[in-house]
Design an enzyme around this catalytic site. Structure first.
Site, PDB file in Angstrom:
ATOM      1  N   ASP A  52       0.795  -1.117   0.178  1.00 42.27           N
ATOM      2  CA  ASP A  52       0.211   0.163   0.209  1.00 42.27           C
ATOM      3  C   ASP A  52       1.618   1.345  -0.314  1.00 42.27           C
ATOM      4  O   ASP A  52       1.450   2.097   1.190  1.00 42.27           O
ATOM      5  CB  ASP A  52      -1.083  -0.237   1.275  1.00 42.27           C
ATOM      6  CG  ASP A  52      -2.048   1.030   1.400  1.00 42.27           C
ATOM      7  OD1 ASP A  52      -1.380   2.104   0.130  1.00 42.27           O
ATOM      8  OD2 ASP A  52      -3.121   1.291   2.305  1.00 42.27           O
ATOM      9  N   TRP A  92       6.231  -4.575   7.550  1.00 41.68           N
ATOM     10  CA  TRP A  92       5.736  -5.196   7.688  1.00 41.68           C
ATOM     11  C   TRP A  92       5.552  -6.030   6.740  1.00 41.68           C
ATOM     12  O   TRP A  92       5.933  -5.850   5.747  1.00 41.68           O
ATOM     13  CB  TRP A  92       4.117  -5.026   8.042  1.00 41.68           C
ATOM     14  CG  TRP A  92       3.047  -4.800   6.398  1.00 41.68           C
ATOM     15  CD1 TRP A  92       3.374  -4.235   5.179  1.00 41.68           C
ATOM     16  CD2 TRP A  92       2.139  -5.794   6.188  1.00 41.68           C
ATOM     17  NE1 TRP A  92       2.602  -4.342   4.562  1.00 41.68           N
ATOM     18  CE2 TRP A  92       1.718  -5.163   4.602  1.00 41.68           C
ATOM     19  CE3 TRP A  92       1.376  -6.569   6.867  1.00 41.68           C
ATOM     20  CZ2 TRP A  92       0.884  -5.608   4.266  1.00 41.68           C
ATOM     21  CZ3 TRP A  92       0.790  -8.004   5.840  1.00 41.68           C
ATOM     22  CH2 TRP A  92       0.251  -7.070   4.996  1.00 41.68           C
ATOM     23  N   ASP A 124       9.282   0.941   3.676  1.00 39.95           N
ATOM     24  CA  ASP A 124       8.740   2.207   3.352  1.00 39.95           C
ATOM     25  C   ASP A 124      10.260   2.628   3.325  1.00 39.95           C
ATOM     26  O   ASP A 124      11.170   2.661   3.634  1.00 39.95           O
ATOM     27  CB  ASP A 124       7.715   3.081   3.817  1.00 39.95           C
ATOM     28  CG  ASP A 124       6.524   2.829   4.167  1.00 39.95           C
ATOM     29  OD1 ASP A 124       6.805   2.545   3.076  1.00 39.95           O
ATOM     30  OD2 ASP A 124       5.864   2.693   5.037  1.00 39.95           O
ATOM     31  N   TRP A 166       5.398   3.362   7.807  1.00 40.09           N
ATOM     32  CA  TRP A 166       6.995   3.231   8.779  1.00 40.09           C
ATOM     33  C   TRP A 166       8.011   3.990   8.717  1.00 40.09           C
ATOM     34  O   TRP A 166       9.453   2.922   9.462  1.00 40.09           O
ATOM     35  CB  TRP A 166       6.414   1.279   7.608  1.00 40.09           C
ATOM     36  CG  TRP A 166       5.213   0.448   7.821  1.00 40.09           C
ATOM     37  CD1 TRP A 166       4.587  -0.182   6.702  1.00 40.09           C
ATOM     38  CD2 TRP A 166       5.598  -0.505   9.055  1.00 40.09           C
ATOM     39  NE1 TRP A 166       3.692  -0.760   7.356  1.00 40.09           N
ATOM     40  CE2 TRP A 166       3.692  -0.657   9.055  1.00 40.09           C
ATOM     41  CE3 TRP A 166       5.957  -0.164  10.270  1.00 40.09           C
ATOM     42  CZ2 TRP A 166       3.348  -1.433   8.906  1.00 40.09           C
ATOM     43  CZ3 TRP A 166       5.285  -0.732  11.379  1.00 40.09           C
ATOM     44  CH2 TRP A 166       3.732  -1.947  11.664  1.00 40.09           C
ATOM     45  N   TYR A 203       7.644   9.965   4.604  1.00 42.83           N
ATOM     46  CA  TYR A 203       7.176   9.272   3.661  1.00 42.83           C
ATOM     47  C   TYR A 203       7.735   8.926   2.774  1.00 42.83           C
ATOM     48  O   TYR A 203       6.938   9.998   2.104  1.00 42.83           O
ATOM     49  CB  TYR A 203       5.779   8.144   3.591  1.00 42.83           C
ATOM     50  CG  TYR A 203       5.583   6.842   2.150  1.00 42.83           C
ATOM     51  CD1 TYR A 203       6.418   5.947   2.740  1.00 42.83           C
ATOM     52  CD2 TYR A 203       4.691   8.196   1.871  1.00 42.83           C
ATOM     53  CE1 TYR A 203       6.430   5.348   1.565  1.00 42.83           C
ATOM     54  CE2 TYR A 203       4.364   6.946   0.930  1.00 42.83           C
ATOM     55  CZ  TYR A 203       5.125   5.436   1.024  1.00 42.83           C
ATOM     56  OH  TYR A 203       4.614   4.245  -0.324  1.00 42.83           O
ATOM     57  N   THR A 224       7.033   2.552  -1.499  1.00 42.00           N
ATOM     58  CA  THR A 224       7.975   1.568  -0.282  1.00 42.00           C
ATOM     59  C   THR A 224       8.991   0.384  -1.707  1.00 42.00           C
ATOM     60  O   THR A 224       7.791   1.068  -2.569  1.00 42.00           O
ATOM     61  CB  THR A 224       6.254   1.031  -0.397  1.00 42.00           C
ATOM     62  OG1 THR A 224       5.424   2.117   0.344  1.00 42.00           O
ATOM     63  CG2 THR A 224       6.406  -0.189   0.370  1.00 42.00           C
TER      64      THR A 224
END
Ligand code: ABN
Length: 172
Positions: A73, A98, A117, A149, A158, A161
């Site tokens: 995501d 994660w 991330d 993250w 951020y 990812t």
């Protein structure tokens, strides 16, 4: 100006006395031939090729449908100057992450994928994906992907990812 002219004339006269006409002509000839050949010499242009390759990701890796992104995501780093598994220059991977499980249709195996991330740059904004395979609601933070993250990094901004393979999932 007259002094400059005299000095130049003197220099030309001296060189004409010490350098023969033939050697002067051969020197000029070498310069002309060298100048004409220079553009056709085999220069190493591989650096350019690498640079072009780096900015153009594999078509699959820039698509949310790529199997590794099944639970990603965020913005794909492959569209942001990085790659499927490396952060773009100037961004660093998150210290926490994660881990999802995705099925590779090519070899039929399930892989554990760490969705780190990349932090320390403003949001990339390209190739937004929202894969949710195996994700659980937000109150179970470790298995939820809609989280920044970068929170444990010094630079918590951020950017995008990445999807790093960390192992093959056990068979059920
Ligand atoms: N893990 C991607 C992300 C970053 C910031 C906010 C939501 C989701």
């Amino acid at each position: 100006m007259a002094a400059f002219d005299r000095a130049a004339e003197l220099a030309f006269r001296r060189s004409a006395q010490s350098i023969g006409r033939r050697s002067a002509l051969s020197g000029i000839g070498k310069l002309l031939v060298g100048g004409a050949l220079l553009p056709v010499l085999p220069f190493d242009r591989s650096g350019q090729a690498h640079a072009q390759g780096a900015s153009k990701p594999d078509a699959n890796e820039a698509s949310c449908d790529y199997w590794r992104y099944c639970a990603l995501d965020g913005f794909l780093c492959s569209c942001c100057g990085g790659s499927v598994s490396s952060c773009p220059p100037g961004a660093e991977p998150s210290k926490v992450t994660w881990v999802g499980t995705c099925h590779n249709p090519v070899d039929g195996k399930d892989y554990l994928v760490s969705y780190n991330d990349c932090c320390g740059k403003t949001t990339c904004g390209r190739c937004l994906c929202n894969g949710n395979v195996g994700e659980r609601p937000g109150y179970r933070m470790g298995v939820h992907n809609d989280i920044n993250w970068c929170m444990a990094n010094t630079q918590s901004m951020y950017h995008c990812t990445v999807s790093v393979l960390v192992g093959v999932a056990d068979k059920k």
